[in-house]
Design a protein around this motif. Sequence first.
Motif, PDB file in Angstrom:
ATOM      1  N   VAL A 125       0.221  -1.452  -0.259  1.00 23.39           N
ATOM      2  CA  VAL A 125      -0.067   0.348   0.106  1.00 23.39           C
ATOM      3  C   VAL A 125       0.772   1.380   0.304  1.00 23.39           C
ATOM      4  CG1 VAL A 125      -1.479   1.246   1.036  1.00 23.39           C
ATOM      5  CG2 VAL A 125      -1.730  -1.437   1.656  1.00 23.39           C
ATOM      6  N   ARG A 126       0.837   2.192  -1.106  1.00 26.12           N
ATOM      7  CA  ARG A 126       0.917   2.852  -0.870  1.00 26.12           C
ATOM      8  C   ARG A 126       0.459   4.357  -0.288  1.00 26.12           C
ATOM      9  NH1 ARG A 126       2.258   5.476  -6.659  1.00 26.12           N
ATOM     10  NH2 ARG A 126       0.416   4.937  -7.067  1.00 26.12           N
ATOM     11  N   ASP A 127       1.335   5.770   0.524  1.00 24.08           N
ATOM     12  CA  ASP A 127       0.502   6.805   0.573  1.00 24.08           C
ATOM     13  C   ASP A 127       0.355   8.155   0.073  1.00 24.08           C
ATOM     14  OD1 ASP A 127       3.365   7.740  -0.231  1.00 24.08           O
ATOM     15  OD2 ASP A 127       3.867   8.255   2.104  1.00 24.08           O
ATOM     16  N   TYR A 128       0.496   7.272  -1.565  1.00 23.92           N
ATOM     17  CA  TYR A 128       0.312   8.459  -2.102  1.00 23.92           C
ATOM     18  C   TYR A 128      -0.343   8.181  -3.653  1.00 23.92           C
ATOM     19  CZ  TYR A 128       0.810  12.839  -4.863  1.00 23.92           C
ATOM     20  OH  TYR A 128       0.796  13.982  -5.204  1.00 23.92           O
ATOM     21  N   ASN A 129      -1.572   8.929  -4.269  1.00 26.33           N
ATOM     22  CA  ASN A 129      -1.997   8.047  -5.318  1.00 26.33           C
ATOM     23  C   ASN A 129      -2.674   9.072  -5.885  1.00 26.33           C
ATOM     24  OD1 ASN A 129      -2.048   6.379  -7.622  1.00 26.33           O
ATOM     25  ND2 ASN A 129      -4.223   5.471  -6.648  1.00 26.33           N
ATOM     26  N   ASP A 130      -2.672   8.899  -7.533  1.00 25.51           N
ATOM     27  CA  ASP A 130      -3.125  10.229  -8.402  1.00 25.51           C
ATOM     28  C   ASP A 130      -3.402  11.437  -8.085  1.00 25.51           C
ATOM     29  OD1 ASP A 130      -3.475   8.081 -10.505  1.00 25.51           O
ATOM     30  OD2 ASP A 130      -5.652   6.826  -9.921  1.00 25.51           O
ATOM     31  N   GLY A 131      -2.459  11.888  -8.001  1.00 24.80           N
ATOM     32  CA  GLY A 131      -2.139  13.206  -7.015  1.00 24.80           C
ATOM     33  C   GLY A 131      -3.023  13.365  -5.114  1.00 24.80           C
ATOM     34  N   GLN A 132      -3.255  12.362  -4.938  1.00 27.97           N
ATOM     35  CA  GLN A 132      -3.864  13.334  -2.997  1.00 27.97           C
ATOM     36  C   GLN A 132      -2.784  11.570  -2.877  1.00 27.97           C
ATOM     37  OE1 GLN A 132      -8.379  12.688  -3.736  1.00 27.97           O
ATOM     38  NE2 GLN A 132      -7.778  14.462  -2.749  1.00 27.97           N
ATOM     39  N   ASP A 133      -2.526  12.076  -1.117  1.00 23.64           N
ATOM     40  CA  ASP A 133      -2.100  11.814  -0.104  1.00 23.64           C
ATOM     41  C   ASP A 133      -3.394  10.705   0.206  1.00 23.64           C
ATOM     42  OD1 ASP A 133      -0.142  13.057   0.240  1.00 23.64           O
ATOM     43  OD2 ASP A 133      -0.888  14.321   1.861  1.00 23.64           O
ATOM     44  N   VAL A 134      -3.296   9.221   0.721  1.00 23.41           N
ATOM     45  CA  VAL A 134      -3.411   8.467   1.269  1.00 23.41           C
ATOM     46  C   VAL A 134      -3.498   7.761   2.411  1.00 23.41           C
ATOM     47  CG1 VAL A 134      -3.908   6.278   0.092  1.00 23.41           C
ATOM     48  CG2 VAL A 134      -3.451   7.154  -1.623  1.00 23.41           C
ATOM     49  N   ALA A 135      -4.210   8.013   3.491  1.00 23.90           N
ATOM     50  CA  ALA A 135      -4.037   7.532   4.994  1.00 23.90           C
ATOM     51  C   ALA A 135      -4.313   6.001   5.075  1.00 23.90           C
ATOM     52  CB  ALA A 135      -5.204   8.223   5.387  1.00 23.90           C
ATOM     53  N   GLY A 136      -5.376   5.572   4.107  1.00 21.64           N
ATOM     54  CA  GLY A 136      -5.656   4.312   4.025  1.00 21.64           C
ATOM     55  C   GLY A 136      -6.309   3.192   3.342  1.00 21.64           C
ATOM     56  N   MET A 137      -6.886   1.991   3.108  1.00 23.38           N
ATOM     57  CA  MET A 137      -7.472   0.834   2.392  1.00 23.38           C
ATOM     58  C   MET A 137      -8.226   0.571   2.960  1.00 23.38           C
ATOM     59  SD  MET A 137      -5.456  -0.385  -0.893  1.00 23.38           S
ATOM     60  CE  MET A 137      -4.910   0.729  -2.145  1.00 23.38           C
ATOM     61  N   TYR A 138      -9.394   0.029   1.446  1.00 18.74           N
ATOM     62  CA  TYR A 138      -9.890  -1.424   2.093  1.00 18.74           C
ATOM     63  C   TYR A 138     -10.258  -1.645   0.472  1.00 18.74           C
ATOM     64  CZ  TYR A 138     -13.740  -4.436   3.254  1.00 18.74           C
ATOM     65  OH  TYR A 138     -14.504  -5.221   4.068  1.00 18.74           O
ATOM     66  N   LEU A 139      -9.791  -3.504   0.927  1.00 18.28           N
ATOM     67  CA  LEU A 139     -10.028  -3.736  -0.305  1.00 18.28           C
ATOM     68  C   LEU A 139     -10.714  -5.281   0.486  1.00 18.28           C
ATOM     69  CD1 LEU A 139      -6.823  -4.751  -0.806  1.00 18.28           C
ATOM     70  CD2 LEU A 139      -7.920  -5.253  -2.636  1.00 18.28           C
ATOM     71  N   GLU A 140     -11.794  -4.448  -1.192  1.00 14.43           N
ATOM     72  CA  GLU A 140     -12.879  -5.603  -1.390  1.00 14.43           C
ATOM     73  C   GLU A 140     -13.245  -6.587  -2.476  1.00 14.43           C
ATOM     74  OE1 GLU A 140     -16.955  -3.082  -1.974  1.00 14.43           O
ATOM     75  OE2 GLU A 140     -17.197  -5.080  -2.703  1.00 14.43           O
ATOM     76  N   HIS A 141     -14.099  -7.685  -2.164  1.00 17.61           N
ATOM     77  CA  HIS A 141     -13.988  -8.673  -3.150  1.00 17.61           C
ATOM     78  C   HIS A 141     -15.124  -9.661  -3.237  1.00 17.61           C
ATOM     79  CE1 HIS A 141     -12.682 -12.968  -0.633  1.00 17.61           C
ATOM     80  NE2 HIS A 141     -13.005 -11.996   0.129  1.00 17.61           N
ATOM     81  N   TYR A 142     -14.853 -10.812  -4.219  1.00 16.27           N
ATOM     82  CA  TYR A 142     -16.040 -11.650  -4.274  1.00 16.27           C
ATOM     83  C   TYR A 142     -16.076 -13.292  -4.083  1.00 16.27           C
ATOM     84  CZ  TYR A 142     -19.796 -13.673  -7.447  1.00 16.27           C
ATOM     85  OH  TYR A 142     -20.694 -14.736  -7.666  1.00 16.27           O
ATOM     86  N   PRO A 143     -16.012 -13.086  -2.580  1.00 15.11           N
ATOM     87  CA  PRO A 143     -16.146 -14.756  -1.698  1.00 15.11           C
ATOM     88  C   PRO A 143     -16.434 -15.747  -2.596  1.00 15.11           C
ATOM     89  CG  PRO A 143     -16.566 -12.956  -0.187  1.00 15.11           C
ATOM     90  CD  PRO A 143     -16.673 -12.400  -1.656  1.00 15.11           C
ATOM     91  N   GLY A 144     -15.557 -16.323  -2.245  1.00 14.72           N
ATOM     92  CA  GLY A 144     -15.715 -18.019  -3.581  1.00 14.72           C
ATOM     93  C   GLY A 144     -15.464 -17.148  -4.993  1.00 14.72           C
ATOM     94  N   MET A 145     -15.525 -16.560  -5.593  1.00 12.40           N
ATOM     95  CA  MET A 145     -15.141 -16.182  -6.943  1.00 12.40           C
ATOM     96  C   MET A 145     -13.501 -16.439  -6.447  1.00 12.40           C
ATOM     97  SD  MET A 145     -15.718 -13.969  -9.883  1.00 12.40           S
ATOM     98  CE  MET A 145     -14.724 -13.391 -11.389  1.00 12.40           C
ATOM     99  N   THR A 146     -12.920 -15.272  -5.787  1.00 19.23           N
ATOM    100  CA  THR A 146     -11.910 -14.807  -5.970  1.00 19.23           C
ATOM    101  C   THR A 146     -10.601 -15.950  -5.546  1.00 19.23           C
ATOM    102  OG1 THR A 146     -12.894 -12.863  -4.458  1.00 19.23           O
ATOM    103  CG2 THR A 146     -10.493 -13.118  -4.136  1.00 19.23           C
ATOM    104  N   GLU A 147     -10.964 -17.239  -5.045  1.00 14.68           N
ATOM    105  CA  GLU A 147     -10.078 -17.966  -4.902  1.00 14.68           C
ATOM    106  C   GLU A 147     -10.108 -18.684  -5.485  1.00 14.68           C
ATOM    107  OE1 GLU A 147     -12.652 -17.368  -2.613  1.00 14.68           O
ATOM    108  OE2 GLU A 147     -11.452 -17.402  -0.547  1.00 14.68           O
ATOM    109  N   LYS A 148     -11.606 -18.738  -6.821  1.00 14.92           N
ATOM    110  CA  LYS A 148     -11.830 -19.627  -8.070  1.00 14.92           C
ATOM    111  C   LYS A 148     -10.482 -19.234  -9.308  1.00 14.92           C
ATOM    112  CE  LYS A 148     -15.868 -22.176  -7.151  1.00 14.92           C
ATOM    113  NZ  LYS A 148     -17.709 -21.283  -8.029  1.00 14.92           N
ATOM    114  N   ALA A 149     -10.789 -17.621  -9.360  1.00 16.10           N
ATOM    115  CA  ALA A 149     -10.152 -17.023 -10.118  1.00 16.10           C
ATOM    116  C   ALA A 149      -8.497 -17.422  -9.835  1.00 16.10           C
ATOM    117  CB  ALA A 149     -10.514 -15.044  -9.943  1.00 16.10           C
ATOM    118  N   LEU A 150      -8.000 -16.815  -8.792  1.00 22.73           N
ATOM    119  CA  LEU A 150      -6.547 -17.471  -8.521  1.00 22.73           C
ATOM    120  C   LEU A 150      -6.028 -18.387  -8.630  1.00 22.73           C
ATOM    121  CD1 LEU A 150      -6.762 -15.113  -5.127  1.00 22.73           C
ATOM    122  CD2 LEU A 150      -6.042 -14.276  -7.492  1.00 22.73           C
TER     123      LEU A 150
END
Lengths: 82, 150
Positions: B36-61
Amino acid sequence: MIRLQYFARYREALGTDGEQLDWQDGFATLAALRDHLLARGGAWAVLAERNLMCARNQELCGLDEPLEDGDEVAFFPTVTGG
Amino acid sequence: MSVRVQTASFDPGAELNALHAAQLGIGAVVGFVGYVRDYNDGQDVAGMYLEHYPGMTEKALAKIVTEAEARWPLLQVEVLHRVGALTPGEPIVFVGTASAHRQAAFAACDFIMDYLKTRAPFWKREDTAEGARWVEGRDSDQQAAARWDQ
């Protein structure tokens, strides 16, 4: 019945993470199902985005993918993991 | 093959060592760690949330790893991706590939990351001073993935 799921920005725009729809003979493809949802108007227009991605039964597919009663369908914006 | 989706952090060095420990026929291990970087697309980033699709995520990987195994002679592969709340500096993703010789491990690691970025159902939402915003997909990621089809 079709089990629908929406993720990320679409989930927020639609105000729901999913729903169940009674099966209709007109749901021949994912495109037809999407047209049914777009006809609701308002926030549902988000599903018309060019970069929309979709999955049938947890596998990525195109909008021309055939649909069957009992399927799980998901619509979501371009993925951004990694 | 090992595919893991988890909220907990991880030690990239330990993951790398575990890949080699699998067997003595391994002569090359390549690891990629995304942070995780602290800067992206011209703005400081304080944190991040990663959403996923339970069930499909594991299959896709798993499908991506299977495709890599069909293309290169790999002896071990690990993909680990985190979900949930993350702060700058934390590792997000680990991809490790092991093979007898380096070429397969290098190429497969590159391939898996390109496919993961464009085909695995994860979405990043960044926290900035102006509020939360969803990260948009990049054309450069699509182009990077497309070169494996040529």
